[in-house]
Design a protein around this motif. Sequence first.
Motif, PDB file in Angstrom:
ATOM      1  N   ILE A  14      48.486  24.201  87.136  1.00 25.64           N
ATOM      2  CA  ILE A  14      48.332  22.960  87.887  1.00 25.64           C
ATOM      3  C   ILE A  14      48.023  23.334  89.331  1.00 25.64           C
ATOM      4  CG2 ILE A  14      49.800  21.529  86.398  1.00 25.64           C
ATOM      5  CD1 ILE A  14      52.107  21.978  88.307  1.00 25.64           C
ATOM      6  N   THR A  18      49.378  19.115  93.331  1.00 27.63           N
ATOM      7  CA  THR A  18      50.185  18.397  92.342  1.00 27.63           C
ATOM      8  C   THR A  18      51.663  18.672  92.557  1.00 27.63           C
ATOM      9  OG1 THR A  18      48.396  18.440  90.702  1.00 27.63           O
ATOM     10  CG2 THR A  18      50.635  18.139  89.858  1.00 27.63           C
ATOM     11  N   TYR A  21      52.844  16.870  95.537  1.00 22.05           N
ATOM     12  CA  TYR A  21      52.963  15.442  95.226  1.00 22.05           C
ATOM     13  C   TYR A  21      54.282  15.159  94.503  1.00 22.05           C
ATOM     14  CZ  TYR A  21      51.822  10.815  93.387  1.00 22.05           C
ATOM     15  OH  TYR A  21      51.838   9.487  93.061  1.00 22.05           O
TER      16      TYR A  21
END
Length: 125
Positions: A14, A18, A21
């Motif tokens: 990922i 991400t 976040y």
Amino acid sequence: MPYTISHLAKEFNITTRTIRYYEELHLLHPERSESGRRVFSKSDITRLILILRGKRFGFTLEEIKEMIQLFDQDRSGKKQLEKTIEYGNLRIEELSYYIQELEAMRSEMEDLRDEFIKKLKGTGE
């Protein structure tokens, strides 16, 4: 062994964005090193695994957050499991509906295809 954001990003395939976040949403709670770099614990890794599994099964991040927070509130895990079952049942209902819709669509397409084949054979082509 502490993990860095780049290590986690690579390990779980990922982006670092991400991960940041998920931190902004308070799903992950990394410590900071003396130099200010994020340092993730085994607990954060476990949470990340749960987040990614939840997303794979179609849960929203809000639902995932609620399930994770329930475990923090009740270490027995009972409330978390009850909520997971509740959300899981809803998701299964949604998937069952989508499956029925797709099967109906497939049947309709097969009927149309068969009709078109008959038309082609009837025209001599």
